[in-house]
Design a protein around this motif. Structure first.
Motif, PDB file in Angstrom:
ATOM      1  N   ALA A  51       0.844  -1.193   0.000  1.00  0.00           N
ATOM      2  CA  ALA A  51       0.000   0.000   0.000  1.00  0.00           C
ATOM      3  C   ALA A  51       0.878   1.241   0.000  1.00  0.00           C
ATOM      4  N   LEU A  52       0.411   2.268  -0.704  1.00  0.00           N
ATOM      5  CA  LEU A  52       1.167   3.512  -0.813  1.00  0.00           C
ATOM      6  C   LEU A  52       0.179   4.675  -0.809  1.00  0.00           C
ATOM      7  N   ALA A  53       0.235   5.521   0.220  1.00  0.00           N
ATOM      8  CA  ALA A  53      -0.777   6.574   0.384  1.00  0.00           C
ATOM      9  C   ALA A  53      -0.585   7.733  -0.580  1.00  0.00           C
ATOM     10  N   ARG A  79       5.441   9.314   1.135  1.00  0.00           N
ATOM     11  CA  ARG A  79       5.203   7.935   1.572  1.00  0.00           C
ATOM     12  C   ARG A  79       6.019   6.908   0.789  1.00  0.00           C
ATOM     13  N   PHE A  80       6.757   7.335  -0.229  1.00  0.00           N
ATOM     14  CA  PHE A  80       7.750   6.462  -0.851  1.00  0.00           C
ATOM     15  C   PHE A  80       9.117   7.031  -0.481  1.00  0.00           C
ATOM     16  N   VAL A  81       9.838   6.312   0.356  1.00  0.00           N
ATOM     17  CA  VAL A  81      11.110   6.819   0.881  1.00  0.00           C
ATOM     18  C   VAL A  81      12.254   6.030   0.269  1.00  0.00           C
ATOM     19  N   GLU A  82      13.029   6.702  -0.579  1.00  0.00           N
ATOM     20  CA  GLU A  82      14.208   6.073  -1.164  1.00  0.00           C
ATOM     21  C   GLU A  82      15.372   6.312  -0.208  1.00  0.00           C
ATOM     22  N   LEU A  83      15.759   5.256   0.481  1.00  0.00           N
ATOM     23  CA  LEU A  83      16.813   5.368   1.487  1.00  0.00           C
ATOM     24  C   LEU A  83      18.143   5.729   0.828  1.00  0.00           C
ATOM     25  N   LYS A  84      18.992   6.413   1.581  1.00  0.00           N
ATOM     26  CA  LYS A  84      20.266   6.875   1.036  1.00  0.00           C
ATOM     27  C   LYS A  84      21.068   5.701   0.495  1.00  0.00           C
ATOM     28  N   THR A  85      21.646   5.901  -0.676  1.00  0.00           N
ATOM     29  CA  THR A  85      22.466   4.864  -1.305  1.00  0.00           C
ATOM     30  C   THR A  85      23.640   4.500  -0.406  1.00  0.00           C
ATOM     31  N   VAL A  86      23.848   3.198  -0.234  1.00  0.00           N
ATOM     32  CA  VAL A  86      24.967   2.719   0.568  1.00  0.00           C
ATOM     33  C   VAL A  86      25.883   1.868  -0.303  1.00  0.00           C
ATOM     34  N   GLN A  87      27.124   1.767   0.140  1.00  0.00           N
ATOM     35  CA  GLN A  87      28.106   0.922  -0.544  1.00  0.00           C
ATOM     36  C   GLN A  87      29.072   0.390   0.496  1.00  0.00           C
ATOM     37  N   GLY A 140      -3.971   4.616  11.701  1.00  0.00           N
ATOM     38  CA  GLY A 140      -3.955   3.259  11.155  1.00  0.00           C
ATOM     39  C   GLY A 140      -2.549   2.918  10.698  1.00  0.00           C
ATOM     40  N   GLY A 141      -2.400   2.318   9.527  1.00  0.00           N
ATOM     41  CA  GLY A 141      -1.076   1.953   9.035  1.00  0.00           C
ATOM     42  C   GLY A 141      -0.372   3.103   8.361  1.00  0.00           C
ATOM     43  N   PRO A 142       0.951   3.027   8.214  1.00  0.00           N
ATOM     44  CA  PRO A 142       1.711   4.128   7.614  1.00  0.00           C
ATOM     45  C   PRO A 142       1.563   4.230   6.109  1.00  0.00           C
ATOM     46  N   ALA A 143       1.124   3.149   5.436  1.00  0.00           N
ATOM     47  CA  ALA A 143       0.960   3.142   3.975  1.00  0.00           C
ATOM     48  C   ALA A 143       2.185   3.730   3.284  1.00  0.00           C
ATOM     49  N   ALA A 144       3.358   3.269   3.697  1.00  0.00           N
ATOM     50  CA  ALA A 144       4.617   3.787   3.170  1.00  0.00           C
ATOM     51  C   ALA A 144       5.488   2.646   2.677  1.00  0.00           C
ATOM     52  N   ILE A 145       6.327   2.963   1.718  1.00  0.00           N
ATOM     53  CA  ILE A 145       7.305   2.007   1.184  1.00  0.00           C
ATOM     54  C   ILE A 145       8.699   2.563   1.421  1.00  0.00           C
ATOM     55  N   PHE A 146       9.552   1.753   2.007  1.00  0.00           N
ATOM     56  CA  PHE A 146      10.970   2.073   2.120  1.00  0.00           C
ATOM     57  C   PHE A 146      11.689   1.339   0.990  1.00  0.00           C
ATOM     58  N   ASP A 147      12.432   2.084   0.190  1.00  0.00           N
ATOM     59  CA  ASP A 147      13.131   1.521  -0.963  1.00  0.00           C
ATOM     60  C   ASP A 147      14.629   1.574  -0.711  1.00  0.00           C
TER      61      ASP A 147
END
Length: 540
Positions: A51-53, A79-87, A140-147
């Motif tokens: 789910a994505l709000a 609600r779509f969170v692109e996490l910082k690129t890691v290496q 309710g729910g956060p309706a978020a995606i961590f990418d």
């Protein structure tokens, strides 16, 4: 303020958030009035089976490293969170300064500032916080995606330390068990919150500028076949070729000072190879019930012509890349008959997010726009812009909005080249900066007031008008300007050229506000009092 990032335990962050909300109705400095509470749907379908709000959020950048920043973006509607690129090389010394967002964006920073273990910690804490706060706020729910976002070559991605990082985001049962213990002990009223142990099921692959096509394909296949992740690969604007990129930036937009080496285009992925890459990986994903797509776009490498950042090369982002990237989007989408899955980032803001979504992009993420005044709270404008467009088009869902995506992307690409706001001269008087120094204990002078010939306190009289106190607004003006009835009609409005709202959409109508105050404030300000104030002069 320190330039070092310091991670905080989950309990500390939650206690801080709850106490701040109780005391001043804000969380991590985001006022409650700017929270995006669940309400009328923006018509977002599920993405990657989740789910994505809202169809947008922050792209991988300095603002998606610390848990409180991630939560702040979520609260504001991202609600779509692109996490910082890691290496795997997580001990690099990041040069300072590394980011310049004066106008179009530039950076020389290309890696996370935290260790891999600290990055994993922050992402787990942020994931737990959005679930706990969602219940605490009654949403309710956060309706978020961590990418997840990873780089920069397959050898590094396969390294045991990177493997441990990716394993944690696939199954965070261990650290979440510790978080649940904290909830039971210190926050028993929130102990029953369900927090899924899988933090992310998708990945954005970020490769170095110049990464060979076969290496990019190997990384993507690893993510799809061995990791079972929905996979999106960042593509560079250089896919258009040097002639077309420079024709847009220099000839079309007036960015005549930029200098991009031939080597930059020669070493980057070529358009034909990109098409082959996409065609090869789409069936690999489909066979596994996964999504494969591309992200448009990465930053654009160029010589450091401005000299404000260290080093010989820097990377362009922001508004200048929007026309370039929309041109690439148009070309690729037509190449694949409209079926290509596109995640979009370049130059996204409130002024174009609805156009981008109409082209079928999902999600749309921003970095440069969110590093300007207002920060992640600017996403409230994104939400309003998309909701307005959907109402105008009678679209109940994003699928309705993007039904004719091939036509939409052609229109958007052409319009971007004509729109004056993407041209270098969009701010002919310069951005709203001030020349006065900022001392250790001083407040900054409002740029509009500094530009005013008589240094009127524009923010104060605008504030009084907003509160309905027209008399106080006129009193403020008369303290420095004895002729508001004249200047309210014929002033040259230098103040408006420096208005900070230019960072959002356009200047406040300051001269019109002066005229309003003069016309409406007179009724509450008797003439004898006006004469006394005029006699005292500006200091009075």
């Amino acid at each position: 303020m320190s330039d070092a990032m310091r991670v905080q335990p989950f309990g500390v962050q939650l206690r801080r958030a709850l106490a701040e909300y109780e005391r001043q109705r804000s969380i991590f400095a985001i006022p409650a009035r700017l929270f995006h509470e669940p309400g009328p749907s923006l018509g977002v379908p599920t993405l990657f089976g989740q789910a994505l709000a809202t169809p947008f959020g922050p792209s991988a950048g300095p603002h998606t490293q610390l848990s409180q920043n991630i939560v702040a973006a979520w609260l504001a509607g991202g609600r779509f969170v692109e996490l910082k690129t890691v290496q795997v090389k997580d001990d690099l010394v990041i040069p300072r300064p590394c980011i310049d967002m004066t106008d179009e964006g530039y950076n020389v920073e290309w890696s996370q500032e935290l260790s891999l273990d600290d990055s994993a910690h922050e992402y787990v804490v942020a994931w737990a916080l959005v679930h706990v706060l969602s219940q605490a706020l009654g949403w309710g729910g956060p309706a978020a995606i961590f990418d997840m976002s990873i780089g920069y070559d397959l050898a590094g991605i396969r390294h045991p330390r990177m493997t441990r990082f990716m394993d944690t985001l696939a199954d965070a049962s261990g650290p979440l068990q510790d978080i649940r213990a904290v909830l039971r002990r210190d926050f028993p009223h929130l102990a029953s919150v369900e927090i899924p142990s899988r933090i992310t099921s998708s990945v954005t692959v970020s490769t170095m500028h110049g990464c060979p096509a076969d290496e990019i394909e190997r990384i993507a296949r690893y993510c799809l076949e061995e990791r079972g992740l929905h996979t999106v690969v960042k593509l560079n604007p250089t896919l258009l070729g040097k002639d077309e990129v420079l024709a847009v930036l220099r000839d079309g937009l007036g960015f005549t000072g930029i200098d991009i080496a031939d080597e930059t285009f020669a070493r980057d992925l070529q358009y034909g190879k990109a098409v082959e890459l996409i065609a090869s990986l789409e069936p690999v994903a489909a066979a596994r019930g996964l999504t494969f797509g591309v992200k448009l776009s990465n930053t654009l490498a160029m010589r450091n012509h401005a000299g404000r950042l260290p080093g010989g090369e820097m990377y362009m982002s922001g508004r200048a890349l929007y026309p370039v990237t929309m041109r690439l989007y148009d070309r690729l989408l037509h190449e694949f008959g409209g079926r290509l899955h596109v995640s979009y980032s370049a130059g996204a803001d409130a002024g174009n997010v609805a156009d981008i979504l109409a082209c079928g992009a999902l999600p749309v993420t921003g970095c440069t726009d969110l590093l300007k005044p207002g920060g992640v709270a600017r996403m409230g404008q994104w939400i309003d812009a998309v909701a307005d467009r959907m109402r105008e088009r009678g679209a109940a869902t994003l699928a309705d909005l993007s039904r004719d995506r091939l036509a939409a992307v052609r229109v958007a690409a052409d319009a971007a080249l004509r729109d004056p706001r993407y041209k270098k001269g969009a701010f002919p008087h310069g951005l709203p900066k001030v020349s006065s120094p900022l001392g250790p204990w001083d407040c900054v002078v409002a740029p509009c007031a500094e530009a005013c010939a008589v240094a009127q306190d524009v923010p104060e009289y605008a504030w009084h008008i907003a509160r309905g106190d027209d008399r106080a607004a006129l009193e403020t003006i008369l303290a420095r300007n004895p002729l508001p009835g004249v200047t309210g009609h014929v002033c040259t409005r230098l103040c408006e050229t420096r208005c900070t709202r230019n960072d959002y959409e356009e200047s406040v109508g300051i001269r019109a506000l002066k005229r309003y105050a003069e016309e409406h404030g007179r009724a509450g300000l008797p003439w004898p009092e006006r004469r006394r104030r005029l006699a005292r002069g500006p200091a009075g």
